[in-house]
Design an enzyme around this catalytic site. Sequence first.
Site, PDB file in Angstrom:
ATOM      1  N   ASP A 207       1.131  -1.157   0.160  1.00  0.00           N
ATOM      2  CA  ASP A 207      -0.268  -0.115  -0.085  1.00  0.00           C
ATOM      3  C   ASP A 207       1.036   1.468   0.132  1.00  0.00           C
ATOM      4  O   ASP A 207       1.741   1.768   0.709  1.00  0.00           O
ATOM      5  CB  ASP A 207      -1.274  -0.278   1.289  1.00  0.00           C
ATOM      6  CG  ASP A 207      -1.998   1.160   1.264  1.00  0.00           C
ATOM      7  OD1 ASP A 207      -1.753   2.504   0.714  1.00  0.00           O
ATOM      8  OD2 ASP A 207      -2.709   0.326   1.540  1.00  0.00           O
ATOM      9  N   ILE A 208       0.315   1.776  -0.523  1.00  0.00           N
ATOM     10  CA  ILE A 208       1.552   3.265  -1.458  1.00  0.00           C
ATOM     11  C   ILE A 208       1.320   4.439   0.121  1.00  0.00           C
ATOM     12  O   ILE A 208       2.046   5.562   0.478  1.00  0.00           O
ATOM     13  CB  ILE A 208       1.321   3.992  -2.651  1.00  0.00           C
ATOM     14  CG1 ILE A 208       0.056   4.701  -2.309  1.00  0.00           C
ATOM     15  CG2 ILE A 208       1.709   3.459  -3.488  1.00  0.00           C
ATOM     16  CD1 ILE A 208       0.342   4.977  -3.492  1.00  0.00           C
TER      17      ILE A 208
ATOM     18  N   ALA B 284      -1.574   3.990  -8.608  1.00  0.00           N
ATOM     19  CA  ALA B 284      -2.417   4.116  -7.392  1.00  0.00           C
ATOM     20  C   ALA B 284      -3.383   5.311  -7.187  1.00  0.00           C
ATOM     21  O   ALA B 284      -2.729   6.606  -7.738  1.00  0.00           O
ATOM     22  CB  ALA B 284      -1.408   3.274  -6.830  1.00  0.00           C
TER      23      ALA B 284
ATOM     24  N   SER C  25      -5.472  12.531 -14.266  1.00  0.00           N
ATOM     25  CA  SER C  25      -6.761  12.234 -14.791  1.00  0.00           C
ATOM     26  C   SER C  25      -7.532  13.401 -15.307  1.00  0.00           C
ATOM     27  O   SER C  25      -7.116  14.749 -15.276  1.00  0.00           O
ATOM     28  CB  SER C  25      -7.582  11.546 -13.595  1.00  0.00           C
ATOM     29  OG  SER C  25      -9.146  12.126 -14.548  1.00  0.00           O
TER      30      SER C  25
ATOM     31  N   TYR D 183     -12.272  14.243  -6.517  1.00  0.00           N
ATOM     32  CA  TYR D 183     -11.138  12.878  -7.070  1.00  0.00           C
ATOM     33  C   TYR D 183     -10.122  13.814  -8.062  1.00  0.00           C
ATOM     34  O   TYR D 183      -8.691  13.890  -7.913  1.00  0.00           O
ATOM     35  CB  TYR D 183     -11.648  12.209  -8.112  1.00  0.00           C
ATOM     36  CG  TYR D 183     -10.525  11.291  -9.041  1.00  0.00           C
ATOM     37  CD1 TYR D 183      -9.996  10.499  -8.815  1.00  0.00           C
ATOM     38  CD2 TYR D 183     -11.138  11.496 -10.330  1.00  0.00           C
ATOM     39  CE1 TYR D 183      -9.435  10.557  -9.483  1.00  0.00           C
ATOM     40  CE2 TYR D 183     -10.149  10.927 -10.880  1.00  0.00           C
ATOM     41  CZ  TYR D 183      -8.776   9.873 -10.867  1.00  0.00           C
ATOM     42  OH  TYR D 183      -8.742   9.049 -11.186  1.00  0.00           O
TER      43      TYR D 183
ATOM     44  N   LYS E 294      -5.702  14.522  -7.914  1.00  0.00           N
ATOM     45  CA  LYS E 294      -5.034  14.659  -8.734  1.00  0.00           C
ATOM     46  C   LYS E 294      -4.412  15.838  -9.065  1.00  0.00           C
ATOM     47  O   LYS E 294      -3.004  15.967  -9.335  1.00  0.00           O
ATOM     48  CB  LYS E 294      -5.927  14.161 -10.044  1.00  0.00           C
ATOM     49  CG  LYS E 294      -6.204  12.604  -9.646  1.00  0.00           C
ATOM     50  CD  LYS E 294      -4.898  12.147  -9.415  1.00  0.00           C
ATOM     51  CE  LYS E 294      -5.511  10.233 -10.083  1.00  0.00           C
ATOM     52  NZ  LYS E 294      -3.740   9.771 -10.054  1.00  0.00           N
TER      53      LYS E 294
ATOM     54  N   PHE F 269      -7.619   9.998 -19.851  1.00  0.00           N
ATOM     55  CA  PHE F 269      -9.692   9.958 -19.837  1.00  0.00           C
ATOM     56  C   PHE F 269     -10.014   8.514 -19.185  1.00  0.00           C
ATOM     57  O   PHE F 269     -10.804   7.734 -18.615  1.00  0.00           O
ATOM     58  CB  PHE F 269     -10.362  10.267 -20.922  1.00  0.00           C
ATOM     59  CG  PHE F 269     -10.306  12.131 -21.141  1.00  0.00           C
ATOM     60  CD1 PHE F 269     -11.287  12.456 -20.783  1.00  0.00           C
ATOM     61  CD2 PHE F 269      -9.205  12.233 -22.094  1.00  0.00           C
ATOM     62  CE1 PHE F 269     -11.466  13.841 -21.479  1.00  0.00           C
ATOM     63  CE2 PHE F 269      -8.960  13.614 -22.032  1.00  0.00           C
ATOM     64  CZ  PHE F 269     -10.073  14.562 -21.522  1.00  0.00           C
ATOM     65  N   ASN F 270      -9.330   7.711 -19.504  1.00  0.00           N
ATOM     66  CA  ASN F 270      -9.484   6.692 -19.129  1.00  0.00           C
ATOM     67  C   ASN F 270      -8.401   6.006 -18.689  1.00  0.00           C
ATOM     68  O   ASN F 270      -8.073   4.555 -20.023  1.00  0.00           O
ATOM     69  CB  ASN F 270     -11.081   5.905 -20.019  1.00  0.00           C
ATOM     70  CG  ASN F 270     -11.054   4.369 -18.700  1.00  0.00           C
ATOM     71  OD1 ASN F 270     -10.336   4.043 -18.275  1.00  0.00           O
ATOM     72  ND2 ASN F 270     -12.335   4.057 -19.422  1.00  0.00           N
TER      73      ASN F 270
END
Length: 168
Positions: free
Chosen positions: A23-24, A46, A86, A109, A113, A138-139
């Site tokens: 886990d970061i 992540a 993102s 979110y 980012k 975008f994805n």
Amino acid sequence: PIIFDIQKPPTPLLRRIPFLRGDIRSSNDLRRAFLLYAPTCVIHLAAKTDITLSQSGLWSVNVVGSKNVLTAMRIYKCHHIVFASSAAVYGNATIPVSEKAPTHPISTYGQSKEVFEGILRDFATKKSAVFADILRLFNVAGSDEKTPFSPDVRRMTLLTNAARSVKT
């Protein structure tokens, strides 16, 4: 390459890559990964993406955990990072979006980012000898037709090949 994550990869092809559970958010987990594998490049995918989470729920991974990755990179002299940001940093921008478009995230979110992008830029410009690329996707991995929410391995392979091409 290795996959460092809190869960095993969902597809058989990705399961062929060495996997280390971690886990970061944990400095100990990151230390173990850097000592075992001595990476020369990090492809940082992540993130918590659930926009229904509280700000602290998202930021614990997307900002604090990501800063932990940078700290481990500095300690263990890993000088390259590719960060999957993102397009959420653009908010409700008109499509198509230019990379030069202003950022106006409308979700926690997207804000998380954008904040880490700033931290990464700052980290890479100080005498840290870290080279950073930020991809505003975008994805990240897409999906396939059979399982709408599983990663598209072809796109993951492109990211892996990009990391391998980094000259150290």
